[in-house]
Design a protein around this motif. Structure first.
Motif, PDB file in Angstrom:
ATOM      1  N   UNK A   1      34.600  32.956  37.687  1.00  0.00           N
ATOM      2  CA  UNK A   1      34.446  33.630  36.132  1.00  0.00           C
ATOM      3  C   UNK A   1      35.984  34.024  35.187  1.00  0.00           C
ATOM      4  N   UNK A   2      36.940  34.407  36.604  1.00  0.00           N
ATOM      5  CA  UNK A   2      38.279  34.669  36.698  1.00  0.00           C
ATOM      6  C   UNK A   2      38.618  33.404  36.165  1.00  0.00           C
ATOM      7  N   UNK A   3      38.898  31.955  36.840  1.00  0.00           N
ATOM      8  CA  UNK A   3      38.885  30.826  36.462  1.00  0.00           C
ATOM      9  C   UNK A   3      38.222  29.752  35.117  1.00  0.00           C
ATOM     10  N   UNK A   4      37.691  31.031  34.292  1.00  0.00           N
ATOM     11  CA  UNK A   4      37.998  30.601  33.336  1.00  0.00           C
ATOM     12  C   UNK A   4      38.515  30.979  32.152  1.00  0.00           C
ATOM     13  N   UNK A   5      39.118  32.151  32.462  1.00  0.00           N
ATOM     14  CA  UNK A   5      39.710  32.840  31.021  1.00  0.00           C
ATOM     15  C   UNK A   5      41.047  32.179  31.550  1.00  0.00           C
TER      16      UNK A   5
ATOM     17  N   UNK B   1      45.807  40.784  34.488  1.00  0.00           N
ATOM     18  CA  UNK B   1      45.709  41.849  36.025  1.00  0.00           C
ATOM     19  C   UNK B   1      46.942  42.068  36.594  1.00  0.00           C
ATOM     20  N   UNK B   2      48.000  41.268  36.572  1.00  0.00           N
ATOM     21  CA  UNK B   2      49.367  41.058  37.147  1.00  0.00           C
ATOM     22  C   UNK B   2      49.825  43.202  36.964  1.00  0.00           C
ATOM     23  N   UNK B   3      50.175  43.063  35.511  1.00  0.00           N
ATOM     24  CA  UNK B   3      51.158  44.348  35.065  1.00  0.00           C
ATOM     25  C   UNK B   3      50.302  45.616  35.741  1.00  0.00           C
TER      26      UNK B   3
ATOM     27  N   UNK C   1      45.254  38.917  45.902  1.00  0.00           N
ATOM     28  CA  UNK C   1      45.669  37.144  45.381  1.00  0.00           C
ATOM     29  C   UNK C   1      44.884  37.298  44.282  1.00  0.00           C
ATOM     30  N   UNK C   2      44.582  36.704  42.821  1.00  0.00           N
ATOM     31  CA  UNK C   2      43.795  35.828  41.996  1.00  0.00           C
ATOM     32  C   UNK C   2      43.857  35.385  42.067  1.00  0.00           C
ATOM     33  N   UNK C   3      42.874  34.081  41.209  1.00  0.00           N
ATOM     34  CA  UNK C   3      42.343  32.760  41.026  1.00  0.00           C
ATOM     35  C   UNK C   3      43.368  32.080  40.186  1.00  0.00           C
ATOM     36  N   UNK C   4      43.765  30.771  39.989  1.00  0.00           N
ATOM     37  CA  UNK C   4      43.790  30.205  38.904  1.00  0.00           C
ATOM     38  C   UNK C   4      43.590  30.660  37.848  1.00  0.00           C
ATOM     39  N   UNK C   5      44.370  30.551  36.581  1.00  0.00           N
ATOM     40  CA  UNK C   5      43.575  31.322  34.959  1.00  0.00           C
ATOM     41  C   UNK C   5      43.422  29.827  34.530  1.00  0.00           C
TER      42      UNK C   5
ATOM     43  N   UNK D   1      45.021  27.534  44.621  1.00  0.00           N
ATOM     44  CA  UNK D   1      43.857  27.826  43.936  1.00  0.00           C
ATOM     45  C   UNK D   1      44.093  28.950  43.828  1.00  0.00           C
ATOM     46  N   UNK D   2      44.952  30.153  44.190  1.00  0.00           N
ATOM     47  CA  UNK D   2      45.490  31.633  44.067  1.00  0.00           C
ATOM     48  C   UNK D   2      46.879  31.440  43.505  1.00  0.00           C
ATOM     49  N   UNK D   3      46.572  32.568  42.816  1.00  0.00           N
ATOM     50  CA  UNK D   3      47.772  33.774  43.024  1.00  0.00           C
ATOM     51  C   UNK D   3      48.290  34.690  44.195  1.00  0.00           C
ATOM     52  N   UNK D   4      49.023  34.252  45.022  1.00  0.00           N
ATOM     53  CA  UNK D   4      49.284  35.506  46.214  1.00  0.00           C
ATOM     54  C   UNK D   4      50.547  36.383  45.432  1.00  0.00           C
ATOM     55  N   UNK D   5      50.468  37.144  45.270  1.00  0.00           N
ATOM     56  CA  UNK D   5      50.727  38.519  45.127  1.00  0.00           C
ATOM     57  C   UNK D   5      51.860  39.372  46.572  1.00  0.00           C
ATOM     58  N   UNK D   6      52.884  40.181  46.270  1.00  0.00           N
ATOM     59  CA  UNK D   6      52.824  40.723  46.645  1.00  0.00           C
ATOM     60  C   UNK D   6      54.369  41.874  46.171  1.00  0.00           C
ATOM     61  N   UNK D   7      54.677  43.416  46.169  1.00  0.00           N
ATOM     62  CA  UNK D   7      55.460  43.603  46.108  1.00  0.00           C
ATOM     63  C   UNK D   7      56.306  44.511  46.385  1.00  0.00           C
TER      64      UNK D   7
END
Length: 509
Positions: free
Chosen positions: A161-165, A171-173, A183-187, A216-222
């Motif tokens: 579902x995440x990759x279909x939009x 969601x990052x913000x 991590x988030x799937x590619x949009x 295939x994912x955005x790997x986020x570090x804060x």
């Protein structure tokens, strides 16, 4: 199936039935069963076969409850007739998706009133519920209630579902204040060519976010020690980029200044919603936003997004291409003034009422009645600009309007490298469209529309443009695989039928 799953499926079936304005007895007749059997199904007290689920899905035309559609959805259009009557503009698709993402900021209950029940919303809801958010449509309404869990289950995210939009990037913000790593799937979304996410990254780095793409994912570090030390200057005045920066700033305990911000309609709706959450924002409607954030947001809140100017433009184009007089109610006039000024230069006439306010208390609305008459091609090219210029999403509708006008019109879509190409599909319904390069087309009118069969372009607005052209074409046309239209419009075929169109939904057997 377990009792829990039966209850959940029963609730989805009940909500889908009510959304179609069907009684239990009407659904029972369509299924060849009894009203009491439908009642048991909706109560979660009836075992269901995959065949029965598929039949229910066909009857309700709902992917929420169908596990076995026989194929893609298509439209059969009998064109060449005029439209008449009145139609209300639905609330904004783009505001809806921003508000769904913004609900992640709030630990309390969020109720979004009169939300668009479209596939794009469904995809985001699938993502939200997969990470633990409780979501339910309130009975007999388009009101959606969202209640977050104490802790989101990001490991359980619905990747498909995440990759279909593309919306998942917003969601990052909200998430950067909650997790040091995620991590988030590619949009995904519309196929409009390469669209860099770098503007989002540069907008969010001042909040300590660093993102790398991997497998295939955005790997986020804060880095929690990093906070905005000076105004954030957006490198692109994009709507979603501005929204992402706002979502991050909303929970930054301090003052964040965002410059070169988009003042477009969905951004304003997001600002008004954030103010309901207690976030003070100065400069709404301008390109400089000053956000006074709150570290914690925990409150029950209700909000009604404003009406969709792109849908209003779609309905306006439907009236033009069919040479019809219709009344379009609840038009967000402040986001269509440039488009209407351009149409007046082409000779269009219309009447509008006095202004009144949307349910959000801010957006200015009017009722607009189209007056059929001859149009002429504009002297200059038609091209989009950031708000308050002509909206990029409204540009494709000028293609069919230009096809109705006497003379030659250049449409310059400088933002997307593929969408101008999709407009050449209008040649299949009789328009004379010449592709000059990936961004520009020349359209010569007026057009003798002809019925045909076309596979839906993979981009939302060009797909609707083809549908509207088919309304003008005498005879029977077929538009195949219209999922992309359902992503952005709620029951468009049924609502056009209420104006006198003849559009039938069908699937291949």
């Amino acid at each position: 199936m377990s009792e829990d799953y039966l209850a959940r499926i029963g609730t989805l079936i009940r909500d889908a039935r009510r959304h179609k304005s069907m009684t239990q007895n009407e659904l029972a007749l369509a299924l060849g069963t009894s009203q009491s059997a439908v009642a048991r199904i909706e109560q979660g007290k009836q075992n269901l076969s995959l065949e029965m689920l598929a039949r229910i899905g066909e009857c309700l035309d709902s992917e929420f409850v169908s596990l076995g559609h026989s194929g893609a959805q298509h439209l059969r259009i009998v064109g060449g007739t005029k439209l008449s009557g009145a139609i209300d503009v639905k609330t904004s698709k783009n505001a809806a998706v921003a508000l769904l993402c913004a609900s992640l900021l709030n630990r309390g209950r969020t109720t979004l009133r009169n939300l668009a029940r479209i596939e794009e919303v469904n995809r985001i809801l699938e993502v939200l519920t997969s990470i633990g958010v409780k979501a339910r449509w309130l009975p007999d309404s388009n009101d959606l209630e969202l209640v977050p869990p104490a802790r989101l289950d990001l490991a359980g995210i619905d990747v498909d579902a995440a990759r279909r939009t593309r919306t998942v990037i917003m969601f990052l913000g909200p998430l950067l204040h909650e997790y040091p790593e995620f991590q988030l799937p590619y949009a995904g979304g519309c196929d409009l060519g390469t669209r860099t996410v770098e503007p989002h990254m540069s907008a969010l780095r001042p909040f300590g976010l660093n993102v790398t793409a991997h497998s295939g994912f955005y790997e986020a570090r804060v880095d929690g020690d990093v906070t905005p030390g000076r105004p954030i200057v957006l490198t692109e005045r994009g709507d979603t980029v501005t929204e992402n920066a706002l979502l991050a700033a909303a929970r930054h305990e301090g003052v964040t200044v965002i410059r070169n911000a988009s003042p477009n309609y969905m951004v304003q709706d997001l600002c008004f919603f954030l103010e309901k959450l207690g976030v003070r924002i100065e400069g709404i409607g301008s390109t400089t936003l000053t956000v006074h954030g709150r570290r914690e947001i925990d409150m029950d809140v209700e909000y009604s997004p404003s009406e969709d100017p792109i849908e209003a433009m779609s309905l306006l184009a439907a009236a033009v291409v069919t040479e019809s007089e219709i009344t379009i109610r609840r038009v967000p006039i402040e986001f269509l003034e440039i488009e209407l000024a351009q149409l007046e230069l082409m000779g269009m006439k219309y009447d509008i009422t006095q202004e009144y306010r949307s349910a959000n208390g801010h957006t200015r609305l009017v009722d607009l009645t189209t007056i059929p008459g001859p149009l002429v091609a504009p002297t200059d090219k038609i091209h989009p600009m950031p708000f308050p210029g002509l909206n990029i999403d409204n540009l494709p509708f000028f293609a069919i309007i230009a096809a109705c006008a006497e003379g030659t019109t250049m449409i310059h879509d400088w933002v997307y490298e593929n969408r101008a190409i999709y407009l050449t599909e209008l040649t299949k319904v009789g328009a004379r469209v010449q592709l000059l390069d990936p961004h520009r087309v020349m359209i010569e009118g007026p057009t003798r529309w002809r019925a045909t069969e076309v596979i839906c372009p993979p981009a939302l607005r060009p797909a609707v443009v083809i549908l509207l052209a088919m309304l003008a074409a005498p005879g029977t046309s077929v538009l195949r695989n219209v999922y992309v239209i359902n992503r952005g419009y709620e029951e468009l075929a049924e609502r056009l039928n209420a104006l006198g169109a003849t559009i039938e939904t069908f699937r291949d057997i």
